[in-house]
Scaffold this active site. Structure first.
Site, PDB file in Angstrom:
ATOM      1  N   TYR A   1       0.717  -1.123   0.026  1.00  0.00           N
ATOM      2  CA  TYR A   1       0.102   0.038  -0.038  1.00  0.00           C
ATOM      3  C   TYR A   1       0.831   1.306   0.014  1.00  0.00           C
ATOM      4  O   TYR A   1       1.853   1.331   0.896  1.00  0.00           O
ATOM      5  CB  TYR A   1      -0.935   0.052   1.257  1.00  0.00           C
ATOM      6  CG  TYR A   1      -2.169  -1.160   1.080  1.00  0.00           C
ATOM      7  CD1 TYR A   1      -3.136  -0.710   0.663  1.00  0.00           C
ATOM      8  CD2 TYR A   1      -1.770  -2.241   1.673  1.00  0.00           C
ATOM      9  CE1 TYR A   1      -4.145  -1.770   0.592  1.00  0.00           C
ATOM     10  CE2 TYR A   1      -2.562  -3.444   1.561  1.00  0.00           C
ATOM     11  CZ  TYR A   1      -3.826  -2.984   1.176  1.00  0.00           C
ATOM     12  OH  TYR A   1      -5.020  -4.001   1.243  1.00  0.00           O
ATOM     13  N   SER A   2       0.489   2.113  -0.764  1.00  0.00           N
ATOM     14  CA  SER A   2       1.366   3.415  -0.942  1.00  0.00           C
ATOM     15  C   SER A   2       0.955   4.149   0.279  1.00  0.00           C
ATOM     16  O   SER A   2      -0.086   4.291   0.751  1.00  0.00           O
ATOM     17  CB  SER A   2       0.708   4.257  -2.128  1.00  0.00           C
ATOM     18  OG  SER A   2       1.219   3.792  -3.190  1.00  0.00           O
TER      19      SER A   2
ATOM     20  N   CYS B   1      -0.036   7.155 -10.426  1.00  0.00           N
ATOM     21  CA  CYS B   1      -0.278   6.291  -9.574  1.00  0.00           C
ATOM     22  C   CYS B   1      -1.897   6.241  -9.484  1.00  0.00           C
ATOM     23  O   CYS B   1      -2.707   7.007  -9.532  1.00  0.00           O
ATOM     24  CB  CYS B   1       0.066   6.832  -8.086  1.00  0.00           C
ATOM     25  SG  CYS B   1      -0.002   5.426  -6.918  1.00  0.00           S
TER      26      CYS B   1
ATOM     27  N   GLU C   1       3.650   4.222 -10.882  1.00  0.00           N
ATOM     28  CA  GLU C   1       3.382   2.961  -9.962  1.00  0.00           C
ATOM     29  C   GLU C   1       1.988   2.735  -9.936  1.00  0.00           C
ATOM     30  O   GLU C   1       1.078   3.518  -9.616  1.00  0.00           O
ATOM     31  CB  GLU C   1       3.803   3.575  -8.433  1.00  0.00           C
ATOM     32  CG  GLU C   1       3.767   2.291  -7.737  1.00  0.00           C
ATOM     33  CD  GLU C   1       4.743   2.586  -6.367  1.00  0.00           C
ATOM     34  OE1 GLU C   1       5.912   2.150  -6.389  1.00  0.00           O
ATOM     35  OE2 GLU C   1       4.246   3.233  -5.358  1.00  0.00           O
TER      36      GLU C   1
ATOM     37  N   TYR D   1      -1.265  -0.436 -10.047  1.00  0.00           N
ATOM     38  CA  TYR D   1      -1.556  -1.691  -9.474  1.00  0.00           C
ATOM     39  C   TYR D   1      -2.982  -2.391  -9.805  1.00  0.00           C
ATOM     40  O   TYR D   1      -3.750  -1.484 -10.853  1.00  0.00           O
ATOM     41  CB  TYR D   1      -2.005  -1.413  -7.909  1.00  0.00           C
ATOM     42  CG  TYR D   1      -2.643  -0.278  -7.569  1.00  0.00           C
ATOM     43  CD1 TYR D   1      -4.050  -0.415  -7.497  1.00  0.00           C
ATOM     44  CD2 TYR D   1      -1.891   0.857  -7.305  1.00  0.00           C
ATOM     45  CE1 TYR D   1      -4.731   0.921  -7.120  1.00  0.00           C
ATOM     46  CE2 TYR D   1      -2.730   1.966  -6.960  1.00  0.00           C
ATOM     47  CZ  TYR D   1      -4.045   1.924  -6.687  1.00  0.00           C
ATOM     48  OH  TYR D   1      -4.861   3.070  -6.497  1.00  0.00           O
TER      49      TYR D   1
END
Length: 382
Positions: A159-160, A340, A380, A382
């Site tokens: 998790y960021s 992101c 980045e 996901y």
């Protein structure tokens, strides 16, 4: 995108090939200190014990820690300033087989009633033993057994981190996560199937103050905020909980009184969400816009409330296209651009940038290659 495909929590899948080394900060003080051994973090914890703020007082009103009241024109002092000393970021201080046991401080829903799904802001107490830099990630190991490996723990979910290295209490002892609860709905019946819900996001969103949580990390270099030039331009593009690292950046740039560092550049945030109720940390960002109009810009794309110029839904790439000429000029002048969020955001963004480049008579492939070479391109997803 269905919840069965991917959690919209800020869980990160990082390509090692994309990792960038960080340009060294202009305000590091002591080259002898390294993050990458646990004794350093232990000694920092001892230093922090001199703080006059006791845990009970720090956590007595968890809403204060993230309220927009902090985003005042007078900046907030932070400690311990030793967190500015290391020249390299902390990496993998705790690994899956040797994870750190932290505690939940608070879990707060941060979206309105009309937002699709639930997103929570979660504050975690690491007692100063798990330092990190803005843009890094923590790994979380949810409790229970891995159904694919009976007797083994669950896999780590990344998790960021949504706070600065000083945390929401400005004392270097907490970290915050921005997590969307991953819920699976059966496409045939339309009903929720709890057996297929996201294990970790539901564990986090259901957590209570005092609950223990197993943490690994910190990890990641791709999204570190380069601070060698305090007058740089940072263009930040996010969908949903992908805004997490940018909250950390912006608190560092505009809210915290960081020793020997004054940001004089431009931070420009593009945030794509479904509707107004889905906006995350909007009060904080709006306050920066009011207090720092020369240094901060904020553009929102609300896909269920706005139309793009072709009459379709307004996505973040449509906002980027609106300002494409300006963005390209900023990139030509050395601006950093960050992406992101869900990996599904990138094809649309890349297509938009490629079309704009061709309209300008440029080769997007050549431009992208140069941006990567110059370490201006940070992704980045996901």
């Amino acid at each position: 995108m269905s919840h069965s495909a991917v959690s919209q929590a800020a869980a990160v899948s990082v390509s090692i090939g994309n990792e960038r080394s960080l340009t060294r900060s202009v305000f590091k003080h002591n080259n002898s200190i390294s993050f990458n051994t646990k004794p350093w973090s232990s000694s920092l914890a001892l230093t922090q014990k001199t703080s006059t703020i006791r845990d009970a007082k720090r956590y007595s009103n968890t809403t204060i820690c993230m309220s927009v009241q902090q985003a005042s024109s007078s900046k907030v002092n932070v400690s311990p300033i030793e967190l500015e000393d290391p020249t390299d970021p902390p990496l993998n201080l705790y690994k899956p087989k040797d994870s750190y046991t932290a505690k939940i401080v608070s879990v707060e829903r941060v979206v309105g009633p009309k937002a699709p799904g639930e997103t929570c802001h979660i504050v975690i107490d690491h007692e100063g033993n798990l330092p990190y830099w803005e843009g890094q990630s923590y790994g979380v190991i949810p409790p229970g057994e891995n159904p694919k490996k009976p007797g083994a723990p669950h896999n780590v979910r990344l998790y960021s981190i949504a706070s600065t290295r000083y945390g929401d209490f400005f004392d270097g002892k907490t970290a915050s996560l921005c997590v969307r609860r991953a819920v699976y709905y059966d496409p045939e019946t339309g009903k929720e199937d709890p057996s297929k819900n996201g294990v970790c996001s539901n564990f986090l969103c259901d957590s209570k103050p005092g609950d223990k949580i197993q943490i690994t990390g910190p990890s990641g270099k791709v999204m570190l905020l380069p601070e060698n030039d305090p007058n740089a331009t940072h263009i930040m593009v996010a969908t949903g909980t992908g805004v997490a690292p940018y909250r950390g950046y912006l608190r560092r740039l505009f809210m915290e009184n960081v020793p020997n560092y004054k940001f004089g550049g431009l931070a420009w945030l593009f945030l794509g969400v479904a509707n107004t109720d889905s906006l995350l940390y909007d009060d904080e960002f709006s306050k920066y816009l009011k207090d720092h109009p020369d240094n901060f810009r904020f553009d929102k794309a609300l896909s269920r409330e706005e139309k793009n110029k072709k009459g379709g839904k307004m996505y973040v790439q449509d906002k980027i296209e609106e300002y494409s000429d300006e963005i390209f000029k900023l990139l030509d002048n050395g601006a950093h651009i960050y992406f992101c969020g869900l990996k599904g955001m990138m094809p649309g963004i890349q297509d938009t940038l490629k079309r704009v480049a061709e309209e300008r008579g440029e080769s997007w492939d050549a431009k992208l290659s140069q941006l990567r070479k110059n370490k201006q391109w940070h992704v980045e997803v996901y």
